[in-house]
Motif scaffolding. Structure first.
Motif, PDB file in Angstrom:
ATOM      1  N   ALA A   1     -13.997-102.039 -59.278  1.00  0.00           N
ATOM      2  CA  ALA A   1     -14.267-102.017 -58.058  1.00  0.00           C
ATOM      3  C   ALA A   1     -12.985-102.575 -57.031  1.00  0.00           C
ATOM      4  O   ALA A   1     -12.836-101.909 -56.055  1.00  0.00           O
ATOM      5  CB  ALA A   1     -15.316-103.156 -57.657  1.00  0.00           C
ATOM      6  N   TYR A   2     -12.185-103.246 -57.374  1.00  0.00           N
ATOM      7  CA  TYR A   2     -11.131-103.755 -56.618  1.00  0.00           C
ATOM      8  C   TYR A   2      -9.653-102.933 -57.092  1.00  0.00           C
ATOM      9  O   TYR A   2      -8.591-103.569 -56.644  1.00  0.00           O
ATOM     10  CB  TYR A   2     -10.814-105.223 -56.393  1.00  0.00           C
ATOM     11  N   GLU A   3      -9.985-101.969 -57.824  1.00  0.00           N
ATOM     12  CA  GLU A   3      -8.697-101.100 -58.289  1.00  0.00           C
ATOM     13  C   GLU A   3      -7.498-101.801 -58.790  1.00  0.00           C
ATOM     14  O   GLU A   3      -6.370-101.878 -57.857  1.00  0.00           O
ATOM     15  CB  GLU A   3      -8.306-100.394 -56.916  1.00  0.00           C
ATOM     16  N   PRO A   4      -7.448-102.526 -59.820  1.00  0.00           N
ATOM     17  CA  PRO A   4      -6.305-103.298 -60.243  1.00  0.00           C
ATOM     18  C   PRO A   4      -5.240-102.071 -60.683  1.00  0.00           C
ATOM     19  O   PRO A   4      -5.526-101.096 -60.986  1.00  0.00           O
ATOM     20  CB  PRO A   4      -6.694-104.092 -61.681  1.00  0.00           C
ATOM     21  N   ASP A   5      -4.053-102.848 -60.673  1.00  0.00           N
ATOM     22  CA  ASP A   5      -2.727-102.029 -61.359  1.00  0.00           C
ATOM     23  C   ASP A   5      -2.898-102.111 -63.055  1.00  0.00           C
ATOM     24  O   ASP A   5      -2.471-101.136 -63.470  1.00  0.00           O
ATOM     25  CB  ASP A   5      -1.481-102.629 -60.897  1.00  0.00           C
ATOM     26  N   VAL A   6      -3.518-103.066 -63.432  1.00  0.00           N
ATOM     27  CA  VAL A   6      -3.454-103.093 -64.923  1.00  0.00           C
ATOM     28  C   VAL A   6      -4.942-103.729 -65.659  1.00  0.00           C
ATOM     29  O   VAL A   6      -5.281-104.598 -64.690  1.00  0.00           O
ATOM     30  CB  VAL A   6      -2.524-103.883 -65.633  1.00  0.00           C
ATOM     31  N   ILE A   7      -5.454-103.458 -66.400  1.00  0.00           N
ATOM     32  CA  ILE A   7      -6.756-104.034 -66.876  1.00  0.00           C
ATOM     33  C   ILE A   7      -6.396-104.618 -68.301  1.00  0.00           C
ATOM     34  O   ILE A   7      -5.995-103.926 -69.234  1.00  0.00           O
ATOM     35  CB  ILE A   7      -7.641-102.929 -67.246  1.00  0.00           C
ATOM     36  N   LEU A   8      -6.690-105.806 -68.713  1.00  0.00           N
ATOM     37  CA  LEU A   8      -6.456-106.513 -69.899  1.00  0.00           C
ATOM     38  C   LEU A   8      -7.876-106.730 -70.663  1.00  0.00           C
ATOM     39  O   LEU A   8      -8.963-107.434 -70.128  1.00  0.00           O
ATOM     40  CB  LEU A   8      -5.629-107.859 -69.646  1.00  0.00           C
TER      41      LEU A   8
ATOM     42  N   TYR B   1      -9.531 -93.926 -64.823  1.00  0.00           N
ATOM     43  CA  TYR B   1      -8.780 -94.960 -64.346  1.00  0.00           C
ATOM     44  C   TYR B   1      -7.060 -94.748 -64.587  1.00  0.00           C
ATOM     45  O   TYR B   1      -6.876 -94.340 -65.864  1.00  0.00           O
ATOM     46  CB  TYR B   1      -9.195 -96.291 -65.037  1.00  0.00           C
ATOM     47  N   LYS B   2      -6.289 -94.599 -63.951  1.00  0.00           N
ATOM     48  CA  LYS B   2      -4.901 -94.187 -63.813  1.00  0.00           C
ATOM     49  C   LYS B   2      -4.038 -95.224 -63.952  1.00  0.00           C
ATOM     50  O   LYS B   2      -2.741 -95.228 -64.360  1.00  0.00           O
ATOM     51  CB  LYS B   2      -4.469 -93.300 -62.696  1.00  0.00           C
ATOM     52  N   GLY B   3      -4.360 -96.629 -63.954  1.00  0.00           N
ATOM     53  CA  GLY B   3      -3.565 -97.826 -64.286  1.00  0.00           C
ATOM     54  C   GLY B   3      -3.268 -97.765 -65.805  1.00  0.00           C
ATOM     55  O   GLY B   3      -3.821 -97.287 -66.713  1.00  0.00           O
ATOM     56  N   ILE B   4      -2.660 -99.013 -66.006  1.00  0.00           N
ATOM     57  CA  ILE B   4      -2.182 -99.305 -67.428  1.00  0.00           C
ATOM     58  C   ILE B   4      -3.402-100.162 -67.881  1.00  0.00           C
ATOM     59  O   ILE B   4      -3.993-101.136 -67.195  1.00  0.00           O
ATOM     60  CB  ILE B   4      -1.066-100.321 -67.612  1.00  0.00           C
ATOM     61  N   VAL B   5      -3.798-100.110 -69.126  1.00  0.00           N
ATOM     62  CA  VAL B   5      -5.031-100.779 -69.935  1.00  0.00           C
ATOM     63  C   VAL B   5      -4.207-101.291 -71.381  1.00  0.00           C
ATOM     64  O   VAL B   5      -3.795-100.509 -71.968  1.00  0.00           O
ATOM     65  CB  VAL B   5      -6.114 -99.931 -70.375  1.00  0.00           C
ATOM     66  N   ILE B   6      -4.230-102.675 -71.353  1.00  0.00           N
ATOM     67  CA  ILE B   6      -3.795-103.168 -72.756  1.00  0.00           C
ATOM     68  C   ILE B   6      -4.972-103.946 -73.321  1.00  0.00           C
ATOM     69  O   ILE B   6      -5.705-104.780 -72.710  1.00  0.00           O
ATOM     70  CB  ILE B   6      -2.869-104.448 -72.471  1.00  0.00           C
ATOM     71  N   MET B   7      -5.214-103.569 -74.632  1.00  0.00           N
ATOM     72  CA  MET B   7      -6.497-104.086 -75.314  1.00  0.00           C
ATOM     73  C   MET B   7      -5.932-104.683 -76.666  1.00  0.00           C
ATOM     74  O   MET B   7      -4.922-104.265 -77.271  1.00  0.00           O
ATOM     75  CB  MET B   7      -7.450-103.078 -75.840  1.00  0.00           C
ATOM     76  N   VAL B   8      -6.017-105.977 -76.904  1.00  0.00           N
ATOM     77  CA  VAL B   8      -5.885-106.922 -78.113  1.00  0.00           C
ATOM     78  C   VAL B   8      -7.040-106.796 -78.872  1.00  0.00           C
ATOM     79  O   VAL B   8      -8.067-106.660 -78.491  1.00  0.00           O
ATOM     80  CB  VAL B   8      -5.379-108.277 -77.729  1.00  0.00           C
ATOM     81  N   SER B   9      -6.879-106.807 -80.246  1.00  0.00           N
ATOM     82  CA  SER B   9      -7.688-106.667 -81.262  1.00  0.00           C
ATOM     83  C   SER B   9      -7.137-106.938 -82.554  1.00  0.00           C
ATOM     84  O   SER B   9      -5.935-106.984 -82.825  1.00  0.00           O
ATOM     85  CB  SER B   9      -8.495-105.419 -81.305  1.00  0.00           C
TER      86      SER B   9
END
Length: 352
Positions: free
Chosen positions: A147-154, A181-189
């Motif tokens: 909703a707040y359009e972040p530059d990166v999602i973790l 979503y056009k920003g960077i998404v980083i997922m840890v697993s």
């Protein structure tokens, strides 16, 4: 422009020393529990402060110890999805989404409605998080972040507490929800399968440090390091001795391999994935293992054999894993167990 992370942090006896530079929009971080994956995410978000180093996203510097830069978490424009989604328990779905939006009352209402429609949770607008299913909670948490359009999602182990069926469904849903979503998404697993499906680039971590970074599929095909091979699911890893340019001795497996291509000089191990053996009936071929079954485990769609090394004895702690998938089981039923397993040179991984 991507993301650059170079951080060092000591926390008691644990030392984090991570470095990678990502150019993709979908990045995975793979490692066992306690290796520092979440601490790396929290450092990017600003929840943890590294002792030294630098973090930048798309040219915006979040942290630079050499220039005394440390942007506050609220100013980094980072969305963080915690393992338990961290929804406000006393707020409704609509109120949770509004909480992340800046603007007038009407702008917040309009944006929240837009996100609820997009994520198909408008019917639950007045429900509390405790009244939602796991999938509905995930949708609400993602809607609040986007909703707040972040530059990166973790994404911090977003599926770790789910059963297999729900995990697969929510992975698919999350991928679909993040398509626009056009920003960077980083997922840890700690799940190699999750990150293989999700990420275009992959960081493999062990005990607080970076092992390897690169294209996800490339790392699975050629992990380079024995730690990376193990974390990407390789069940057969053995120390080798390089006899000459085209010959290696694997003492633990009781065999000598003769290669067509030159064996790299700076390797200490070989890796071979349990599904890649080729069964051989009859006369022995080059680069084959004699089949001597120690134990077997049966599963709905595959059978796992644990073989004794050639000349090995039960109880020495060394076994070779051969995993047989359903399509080959009918062949084994017809022909019986093979006499040997062939190691294909193009499937053999030389590791440091």
């Amino acid at each position: 422009m991507g993301i650059t992370v170079q951080i060092k942090k000591a926390l008691g006896d644990f030392k984090l020393d991570v470095e990678f530079q990502g150019e993709s929009d979908r990045i995975g971080i793979l490692g066992a529990s306690g290796c520092g994956k979440s601490m790396t995410l929290k450092s990017i978000a600003g929840i943890e402060n590294p002792d030294k180093g630098m973090i930048s996203v798309n040219g915006k510097v979040f942290f630079d110890s050499s220039n005394s830069i440390n942007v506050r978490p609220q100013k980094r424009n980072v969305g963080y999805l915690f393992q338990n989604y961290a929804l406000f328990p006393t707020m409704t779905v609509c109120e949770n989404i509004k909480a992340g939006i800046r603007g007038t009352k009407e702008e917040k209402r309009r944006r929240a409605q837009e996100m609820m429609d997009k994520f198909q949770i408008a019917l639950f607008a007045d429900r509390l998080p405790g009244e939602l299913s796991g999938g509905q909670q995930q949708r609400t948490a993602l809607a609040r972040i986007l909703a707040y359009e972040p530059d990166v999602i973790l994404l911090d182990e977003p599926f770790s507490a789910l059963d297999m069926f729900l995990k697969d469904r929510l992975q698919k849903e999350m991928t679909e929800m993040l398509e626009d979503y056009k920003g960077i998404v980083i997922m840890v697993s700690h799940s190699r399968d999750e990150l293989y499906r999700f990420s275009e680039e992959l960081l493999v971590m062990e005990d607080g440090h970076s092992v390897i970074y690169g294209g996800t599929k490339g790392i699975f095909e050629n992990p380079v390091y024995q730690e990376a091979a193990r974390l990407t699911g390789c069940k057969n890893i053995a120390r080798i001795r390089r006899k000459d340019e085209y010959t290696v001795i694997i003492s633990d497996w009781g065999i000598v391999l003769h290669m067509e291509n030159e064996v790299p000089e700076n390797v200490n191990y070989v890796g071979y994935r349990a599904h890649d053996f080729v069964p051989v009936w009859g006369e022995r071929k080059k680069n084959t293992l004699k089949v001597d079954v120690d134990t077997m485990a049966e599963f709905p769609f595959e059978r796992n054999y644990y073989l004794l090394p050639e000349g090995g004895a039960k109880g020495n702690g060394i076994s070779i894993c051969w995993f047989v998938q359903r399509e080959l089981l009918s062949v084994l039923k017809e022909k019986g167990m093979p006499d040997y397993l062939e190691i294909k040179e193009d499937k053999l991984m030389f590791l440091r």
